[in-house]
Structure formats: structure tokens, C-alpha cells
Design an enzyme around this catalytic site. Structure first.
Site, PDB file in Angstrom:
ATOM      1  N   LYS A  31      -4.381  -3.629  18.980  1.00 49.01           N
ATOM      2  CA  LYS A  31      -4.883  -2.301  18.613  1.00 49.01           C
ATOM      3  C   LYS A  31      -5.383  -2.314  17.164  1.00 49.01           C
ATOM      4  O   LYS A  31      -5.047  -3.235  16.392  1.00 49.01           O
ATOM      5  CB  LYS A  31      -3.770  -1.263  18.795  1.00 49.01           C
ATOM      6  CG  LYS A  31      -2.549  -1.494  17.917  1.00 49.01           C
ATOM      7  CD  LYS A  31      -1.378  -0.601  18.339  1.00 49.01           C
ATOM      8  CE  LYS A  31      -0.165  -0.864  17.467  1.00 49.01           C
ATOM      9  NZ  LYS A  31       1.052  -0.199  17.980  1.00 49.01           N
ATOM     10  N   TYR A 236      -8.922   3.280 -16.168  1.00 50.38           N
ATOM     11  CA  TYR A 236      -8.845   4.738 -16.072  1.00 50.38           C
ATOM     12  C   TYR A 236      -7.503   5.262 -16.565  1.00 50.38           C
ATOM     13  O   TYR A 236      -6.447   4.694 -16.237  1.00 50.38           O
ATOM     14  CB  TYR A 236      -9.008   5.179 -14.612  1.00 50.38           C
ATOM     15  CG  TYR A 236     -10.426   5.191 -14.117  1.00 50.38           C
ATOM     16  CD1 TYR A 236     -11.409   5.945 -14.750  1.00 50.38           C
ATOM     17  CD2 TYR A 236     -10.774   4.464 -12.987  1.00 50.38           C
ATOM     18  CE1 TYR A 236     -12.702   5.963 -14.264  1.00 50.38           C
ATOM     19  CE2 TYR A 236     -12.059   4.480 -12.489  1.00 50.38           C
ATOM     20  CZ  TYR A 236     -13.026   5.238 -13.136  1.00 50.38           C
ATOM     21  OH  TYR A 236     -14.296   5.262 -12.647  1.00 50.38           O
TER      22      TYR A 236
HETATM   23  C1  LIG Z   1       2.094  -1.157  18.019  1.00 45.23           C
HETATM   24  C2  LIG Z   1       2.906  -1.303  19.249  1.00 45.23           C
HETATM   25  C3  LIG Z   1       3.445  -2.551  19.607  1.00 45.23           C
HETATM   26  C4  LIG Z   1       3.435  -3.731  18.673  1.00 45.23           C
HETATM   27  O1  LIG Z   1       4.412  -3.499  17.679  1.00 45.23           O
HETATM   28  P1  LIG Z   1       4.691  -4.566  16.517  1.00 45.23           P
HETATM   29  O2  LIG Z   1       5.816  -3.966  15.769  1.00 45.23           O
HETATM   30  O3  LIG Z   1       3.445  -4.644  15.706  1.00 45.23           O
HETATM   31  O4  LIG Z   1       5.026  -5.853  17.170  1.00 45.23           O
HETATM   32  C5  LIG Z   1       4.055  -2.658  20.839  1.00 45.23           C
HETATM   33  N1  LIG Z   1       4.165  -1.595  21.671  1.00 45.23           N
HETATM   34  C6  LIG Z   1       3.680  -0.373  21.353  1.00 45.23           C
HETATM   35  C7  LIG Z   1       3.845   0.750  22.306  1.00 45.23           C
HETATM   36  C8  LIG Z   1       3.057  -0.180  20.123  1.00 45.23           C
HETATM   37  O5  LIG Z   1       2.606   1.041  19.799  1.00 45.23           O
END
Ligand SMILES: *Cc1c(COP(=O)(O)O)cnc(C)c1O
Length: 338
Positions: A31, A236
Site C-alpha cells: 500500500k 530561518y
Molecule cells: C499496513 C497493514 C499491514 C502491514 O503492516 P506492517 O506493520 O507494515 O507490517 C498489514 N495488514 C493491514 C490490515 C495493514 O493495514
């Protein structure tokens, strides 16, 4: 210069996590464009290494990788069946009775998965909803039933065992493949593995997978160096003044590139090989100033993310987590895949 992404390290991390959950299949979570690293490159490499299950957050992310993957790869969409989503070739993870009925009406016979809420209260069907829907849902043959752990990065947290017990109570005897563990859950041990594990951050070199091989190196170019007298300010807000006569280098990236402004005055370093050079003054939109006084020669590039300062060290300094460091990295850097 730019962002170097070590695909071989991602594959090694996947293999290492898969070996820890060897009774289960190991999916890959890609994702948010593979946590910012480029799903169109990462997903096909994982497929070639044998991965067949890929998780994305949105249908649009699923479509973006679908054409890069052969037909026997399954692309699961964690947000489920949202109104108007193009789910052609994708497998929605249905999170509510409303999503279930929408999906079964619009995609009869097409594959789907189900998410149950085992206590995190974020996504998935509640126990009572599931109890009412269970027989009808199982009759429609979901490809997977899953849930997600809220505290898997804290092995001693009582929520882990509580969620495990809830998930078991909701799914024992259902006859469908089950999934509970992301990276943290894999490390909790075999009780948490079920039939499929879903590592994300561990693939990309982040905690809680402490044994991960580093995946990312970020090198920034020195645009200019200057001599600054003791007492002069830099940047800054004049938040930093030289305590001694100093040499300051200005490098070519800033918060518009996802280098969080909270790294200003945080103790963050840029590395010339093994030598740490402190970031001084505020991180600007496109520039960072660095104290290079102790370098005999100033190199063309300095590293912000490297084995000496991995993503989780930078995250600690910025007051965030490795996930946010990675997903903040923007497309402005040239990218090289190793
Ligand atoms: C993001 C996510 C994962 C992966 O989690 P990590 O901690 O990055 O391994 C797995 N399952 C779901 C439902 C997620 O939202």
C-alpha cells in the site's frame, strides 16, 4: 545522488519474515506505493521471488500494480468495496455488512475477503455483525478472513492475546484461510500466523523487524559551502549560532522532499562516510544546512538515510515512526533501484 532502493534487500527481508512464519504463506503489503518506495518496481520483484498475495489500501493502488503482475497474483484491497471503485481484477476485503451486500450484488461470483474487528475498532465487522452474517458470508466462499492487531510491536501488550482469542472465537471452524499477523504479529510467534501473514514495514527495513536489512539510502548534494564566524547565525529564525568559526554546507533537499521539518535542531546528522555532520538551523522547504567543520574535505554528497542513521533513528529524532519517514519521501529525488 538521490534515493537508492535495494530490491535485493526487500526480497531478503521477505524471505527472512516468511521463514519465521514457515507454516503460513507470506503475502506482501505494498500500500501507499510500497511505503513510498515504488510499488510498480517492488511488487513484480516480489512476485518473481514467489509472492502471490499483495495488499493495497485503495482500489486505485490495486489497479496501478495489477498490470505489472501476472493473473495468478491476488491483489487485495484493504478499504474493501467502496462506492464507485473499479475492482476489476482485484479482491476487496469487505469490512462491513453494507460492503458485503454491495459487493455480492455488484460482483456475484467474484473473489472477496472479509475483515473482522478483533478489538482495534478501526476496520472490520463487529462480533454481532459477523454472527448475523456468518452463514451467508461463508456460503459465498470468501478467499480469506482476516483481522489486524493494534499493539503487535509491543510483544508484552495484553491486547495481543486478547485479540488473538477474539479472532479465534470468531473464526474457528469456518473452513476458510485466515490471517492476523503483519510484521509485528509474525514476530509474536506461531500462534499468530494462521494461514497467511501480511508483512509490510519489515520488508522495507523498518522496526519492529530489528534484523531487517536496510533498504533505503538517501544522499543529498552539496550546493554550496561557506565559512561562518563564531557568533553568526544560520537559517530561518536564526535558531542556530556558530559556537566557533565553522564551515557550513547547504544541501539540495528539504521538507518539500519529505524531510520532516521537525528534524530541525533534533540531533539529526548527515553522513560523510562514517563521519557525522550535524544538521544546523531549520530544515527549509528545499534546503538543509549542515556543520561540516570537522571534515578535511567536503564530499559532493552527504547521506541522510544510511546504515549509520537508519529510518527508525531518524524517526525517533523527528518524533515519529519509520513508516512515516518512508511514506513522506517524495518523488523529487532521482531514484535508483539496486
Ligand atoms: C499496513 C497493514 C499491514 C502491514 O503492516 P506492517 O506493520 O507494515 O507490517 C498489514 N495488514 C493491514 C490490515 C495493514 O493495514
Amino acid at each position: 545522488m538521490g534515493l537508492k532502493i535495494d530490491i535485493a534487500a526487500i526480497l531478503a527481508n521477505h524471505a527472512a519474515l516468511a521463514a519465521k512464519a514457515s507454516a503460513a504463506r507470506a503475502a506482501a503489503v505494498v500500500k501507499a506505493d510500497a511505503y513510498g518506495l515504488g510499488a510498480a518496481r517492488v511488487a513484480p520483484a516480489l512476485y518473481a521471488a514467489g509472492v502471490r498475495d499483495f495488499f493495497v489500501a485503495l482500489a486505485s493502488e490495486g489497479q496501478a500494480i495489477r498490470s505489472h503482475l501476472p493473473d495468478d497474483a491476488r491483489v487485495l484491497v484493504l478499504s474493501g468495496h467502496m462506492d464507485g471503485a473499479d475492482l476489476t481484477g482485484l479482491t476487496p476485503v469487505l469490512n462491513s455488512p453494507a460492503q458485503f451486500f454491495r459487493d455480492r450484488t455488484m460482483r456475484p461470483g467474484q473473489p472477496f475477503a472479509i475483515q473482522l474487528d478483533s478489538g482495534m475498532n478501526r476496520l472490520g465487522m463487529e462480533a454481532a455483525e459477523w454472527a448475523a452474517l456468518r452463514d451467508e458470508a461463508l456460503a459465498a466462499r470468501p478467499v480469506l478472513i482476516m483481522s489486524h492487531l493494534a499493539c503487535a510491536d509491543e510483544p508484552d501488550h495484553p491486547a495481543n492475546a486478547a485479540q488473538l482469542a477474539t479472532f479465534r472465537a470468531m473464526t474457528d471452524g469456518c473452513g476458510v484461510p485466515r490471517s492476523l499477523a503483519a510484521t509485528g504479529g509474525i514476530l509474536l510467534g506461531p500462534d499468530y500466523h494462521f494461514d497467511l501473514v501480511r508483512p509490510g514495514i519489515g520488508l522495507y527495513g523498518g522496526m519492529p523487524f530489528a534484523e531487517a536489512r536496510p533498504v533505503v539510502r538517501l544522499s543529498l548534494r552539496v550546493i554550496q559551502t561557506r565559512e561562518v564566524k563564531a557568533g553568526e547565525m544560520v537559517g530561518y529564525g536564526a535558531t542556530w549560532h556558530a559556537a566557533r568559526d565553522s564551515r557550513i554546507a547547504t544541501v539540495d533537499a528539504g521538507y518539500a522532499d519529505g524531510i520532516l521539518r521537525s528534524l530541525s535542531s533534533s540531533g539529526a546528522m548527515l553522513y560523510a562516510g562514517d563521519t557525522a555532520c550535524p544538521v544546523v538551523g531549520r530544515v527549509s522547504m528545499d534546503l538543509i544546512t549542515v556543520d561540516v567543520t570537522d571534515l578535511a574535505t567536503v564530499p559532493d554528497e552527504l547521506d541522510l538515510i544510511c546504515p549509520q542513521q537508519p529510518i527508525d533513528s531518524l524517526a525517533d529524532l523527528a518524533g515519529t515512526i519509520g513508516y512515516e519517514i518512508l511514506t513522506s519521501l517524495r518523488q523529487r529525488y532521482p531514484r535508483t533501484y539496486l
